[in-house]
Scaffold this active site. Structure first.
Site, PDB file in Angstrom:
ATOM      1  N   GLU A 152      20.453  15.071-106.142  1.00 44.01           N
ATOM      2  CA  GLU A 152      21.578  15.882-105.698  1.00 44.01           C
ATOM      3  C   GLU A 152      22.113  15.193-104.444  1.00 44.01           C
ATOM      4  O   GLU A 152      21.620  15.413-103.342  1.00 44.01           O
ATOM      5  CB  GLU A 152      21.152  17.312-105.382  1.00 44.01           C
ATOM      6  CG  GLU A 152      22.340  18.200-105.053  1.00 44.01           C
ATOM      7  CD  GLU A 152      22.065  19.238-103.964  1.00 44.01           C
ATOM      8  OE1 GLU A 152      22.909  20.114-103.778  1.00 44.01           O
ATOM      9  OE2 GLU A 152      21.035  19.138-103.288  1.00 44.01           O
ATOM     10  N   ASP A 195      16.299  17.618-104.204  1.00 43.39           N
ATOM     11  CA  ASP A 195      17.280  18.438-103.491  1.00 43.39           C
ATOM     12  C   ASP A 195      17.699  17.770-102.192  1.00 43.39           C
ATOM     13  O   ASP A 195      16.914  17.109-101.513  1.00 43.39           O
ATOM     14  CB  ASP A 195      16.651  19.801-103.200  1.00 43.39           C
ATOM     15  CG  ASP A 195      17.579  20.730-102.448  1.00 43.39           C
ATOM     16  OD1 ASP A 195      18.646  21.060-103.000  1.00 43.39           O
ATOM     17  OD2 ASP A 195      17.239  21.117-101.316  1.00 43.39           O
TER      18      ASP A 195
END
Length: 752
Positions: A482, A429
């Site tokens: 990401e 993330d």
């Protein structure tokens, strides 16, 4: 039977401690409790003697239970050196203590016995300490934290912690009345490591570390950074657990995983938040890991997805963070059950042939007092300078990637999930926030790197090491970034300067595509470049196409609600969007609920709106996604060559006036080709001509406008013949019927 008569050679009197040692012990300030408590030689002038000392707060009497002659042992009363419960027995005539236990009695006459933790030597090896100190212990999780094990034939729990700026660290829990005086840990010197083996503890014990800092006597109770299990919020303690005790039954999946997760394999990911995918109807309570395992495995199998991706399942205190502010990086959240039940969840999905990816959050951590922040009275895990150590967007702390022990903590955590829980991939993330020192900061609010640039060189180095280690230790796992910028080489090998990820989320495709689909079709011709632009850079990285949870929250509206037009057009547009996603180069990811067209934004506190499936539009959409997955997996052209230009060819990209795209997807072998034609307007187009490479018949494999999906059933009756006339540089062409807001997939018949 036991006796209170001192054995020959014992001397119950004769305190050997300096008053300062006594003071430090009873006030829980002693830097080296193992240098005082337990057995110690105290002989003088050539005369052998050993002193056994114990600190038993609130005890009135204490005995050494001498086990030299076996059970039940002989009891020898100890001298009470201090009313706070410090006792000593000096045994003359020997230089080492016999095997023994301690027996104590309090002022109310209650008595108990325990094996003295301070009779055991150092458990961590010098080699482990060396590797931990230099930050290269890939299996740090086997050494730090709480581990059930036997030492010298005694079963108990070994605790180990890194806290270099602590004056004293104690293990506290229900077993010692949360009293920091009872189990102070051994200080392993300049390494900053602390350890203690506590006999007779078992899995399920609740505990924390009580840390007293060398700075300003800062005192705090912390959850274990390496804790494998945690109490349910709002409780914050760690729980002892044996993560090696689970019996796995997924050998078939593990043996074939590398093949199933190769870059030329179909990868279709169903993104899931376990707390809201489905809940108990009677009370809106959570399903357990076991219940989720059976229900989710059946559903994902029915839908044809190859993988699930879980929003972070590491322990986190706040439901509304969705797991993206984790406190217990090594603990599967206890919201849904125990670590063994989480292992059952993974095992079950594997036995159904479904891979499990988890979101992993090394970019930041929350400020909660029981967590990593200001851990030992210093900024241990985070940067001290707020320009480097704080995420203002999220109100969180940033890891100090330049510190070897912090890097080791995070690196070992990534490998822990791959090792202990057979996780098949980690989606990292907020990578962009790690790469740039000026991420979401104004001028003057960040510190340039050593070369004056804005790249976070330490974080970049960490990400490279993470990817190298993950792929070397666990071949075939996926690492997914990401990453929302144009940082070069995110999914390229580190040996050519890349970051080493397997895949990168294509945030550009997602943003451009959703912006395009939000337009009324009458205006889409002016945004045609938003669709074609993705193919300009489609093969610069190994891309995954995400339509994730981030696109259906915080006022962005659900995918279905983003679509323009009346209800029929909204549903048709969503069928079009998902069909376009599944046929575009790149692996696929779709957030739960989008597959059947949930109308409302996703919320973590309630179940998906499964009741919508009673309506034909929603049931048809769900059926279409299942069929898309089956075609995607069965047709090599749609997945084999996702990341090279040889797998794609335009057939029509300039027809902006009609908002039509047509392209050829290719596999590795002749005949493994399919044609995709997309009509992004609600106009039925008959006699639409596209050039094709082969003559003969073409079968219509898929039509998003089919009646079974809730469409108008316009199309080509499942089959049509090519015409041997050149068109757009191709030797043959097709005259097609393009359904409104529809996608068709065609394949040349063998021998055509």
């Amino acid at each position: 039977m036991s006796t209170t008569t001192p054995p020959t050679g014992t001397r119950p009197r004769g305190a050997t401690l300096h008053p300062s040692d006594v003071d430090h012990l009873i006030h829980a300030n002693h830097w080296d409790p193992f240098g005082v408590l337990g057995p110690h030689p105290v002989g003088e002038n050539g005369r052998a003697a050993v002193a056994i000392r114990t600190l038993a707060p609130d005890a009135r009497k204490a005995w050494v239970v001498d086990l030299s002659g076996g059970e039940p042992g002989r009891r020898v009363e100890m001298e009470r050196l201090h009313p706070a419960g410090l006792f000593e027995l000096v045994i003359t005539g020997r230089s080492s203590a016999p095997p023994y236990r301690i027996a104590v009695e309090n002022g109310e006459g209650h008595s108990w016995q325990y094996v003295d933790p301070y009779r055991f030597g150092q458990v961590l090896s010098d080699f482990d300490i060396y590797l931990l100190g230099e930050g290269n212990h890939l299996r740090a999780y086997d050494k730090l934290g709480a581990h059930v094990r036997e030492v010298d034939g005694i079963r108990g729990v070994h605790f180990a912690l890194w806290a270099p700026n602590a004056r004293r660290v104690s293990v506290v829990g229900n077993f010692n009345h949360w009293d920091g005086r009872r189990h102070p840990m051994r200080n392993l010197g300049p390494t900053g490591l602390w350890e203690v083996f506590i006999p007779d503890l078992e899995p399920g014990e609740v505990y924390k570390y009580e840390v007293k800092s060398r700075y300003n006597d800062y005192l705090v109770s912390k959850a274990d950074p390496f804790g494998f299990y945690a109490e349910q919020r709002p409780q914050t303690a760690s729980i002892v657990w044996d993560v090696d005790g689970f019996n796995w039954d997924d050998s078939e999946w593990m043996a074939r995983r590398e093949q199933r997760q190769a870059l030329d394999a179909p990868i279709s990911v169903y993104e899931v938040h376990l707390g809201s995918w489905r809940r108990k109807a009677e009370d809106n309570g959570y399903l357990s890991y076991r219940e989720l395992a059976e229900q989710l495995a059946a559903y994902v199998t029915e839908m044809g997805f190859t993988h699930v991706e879980l929003l972070p399942i590491s322990e986190h205190p706040f439901d509304g963070s969705w797991g993206y502010q984790p406190v217990g990086l090594y603990a599967p959240t206890s919201r849904f059950g125990s670590p063994d039940e989480f292992a059952t969840f993974v095992d079950t999905l594997h036995r159904h042939g479904i891979g499990v990816i988890v979101d992993w959050v090394p970019a930041h951590f929350p400020r909660d007092m029981h967590g990593l922040g200001f851990f030992d009275g210093t900024h241990l895990y985070e940067h001290e300078d707020p320009r480097l150590g704080e995420h203002r967007d999220w109100g969180t702390k940033i890891y100090n990637f330049g510190r070897a022990e912090v890097r080791n903590y995070l690196l070992a955590n990534a490998l822990f999930w791959l090792d202990k829980y057979h996780i098949d991939g980690l989606r990292v993330d907020a990578v962009a926030s790690m790469l740039y020192l000026d991420y979401s900061r104004n001028p003057g609010e960040w510190v340039p790197n050593a070369f004056g640039g804005n790249e976070n060189l330490e974080a970049i180095d960490f990400l490279k090491k993470f990817n190298e280690s993950a792929h070397a230790q666990f071949p075939g796992v996926l690492t997914i970034a990401e990453e929302s910028t144009a940082f070069p080489g995110v999914s390229r090998p580190t040996y050519i300067g890349g970051l080493g990820f397997s895949l990168k989320w294509n945030m550009g495709w997602m943003n451009d595509t959703l912006r395009y689909f939000a337009k009324d079709p009458v205006y889409r011709k002016y945004e045609h470049g938003s669709l074609t632009f993705s193919l300009v850079y489609a093969f610069t990285e190994n891309f995954m196409l995400p339509l994730s949870h981030d696109e259906v929250v915080h006022g962005k509206r659900a995918l279905l609600d983003k679509m323009p037009g009346d209800q029929w057009q909204k549903v048709a547009n969503l069928r079009l969007l998902l069909s376009y996603q599944w046929t575009h180069p790149g692996k696929k990811l779709l957030f739960m609920g989008c597959e059947f067209g949930q109308w409302r934004e996703w919320g973590e506190s309630q179940s998906l709106d499964w009741h919508l499936l009673q309506w034909p539009d929603h049931h048809g959409l769900q059926r279409m996604v299942a069929d898309l997955n089956r075609i995607y997996c069965s047709e090599p052209a749609l997945h084999q060559i996702d990341f090279e230009w040889q797998g794609f060819d335009w057939l029509e990209l300039h027809d902006w006036e009609n908002s039509v795209l047509a392209y050829l997807r290719k596999g590795k072998h002749p005949g493994d080709e399919v044609i995709v034609v997309c009509n992004f307007t609600p106009c039925l187009r008959e006699g639409y001509r596209i050039g094709v490479p082969h003559g003969g018949g073409y079968r219509e494999l898929f039509n998003s406008d089919a009646a079974i999906y809730g469409g108008s059933n316009a199309g080509n009756a499942g089959y049509l013949e090519s015409i041997p006339e050149h068109h757009a540089g191709r030797p043959y062409h097709l005259n097609l019927t393009l359904p409104p807001l529809g996608v068709i997939i065609l394949k040349a018949q063998s021998g055509g």
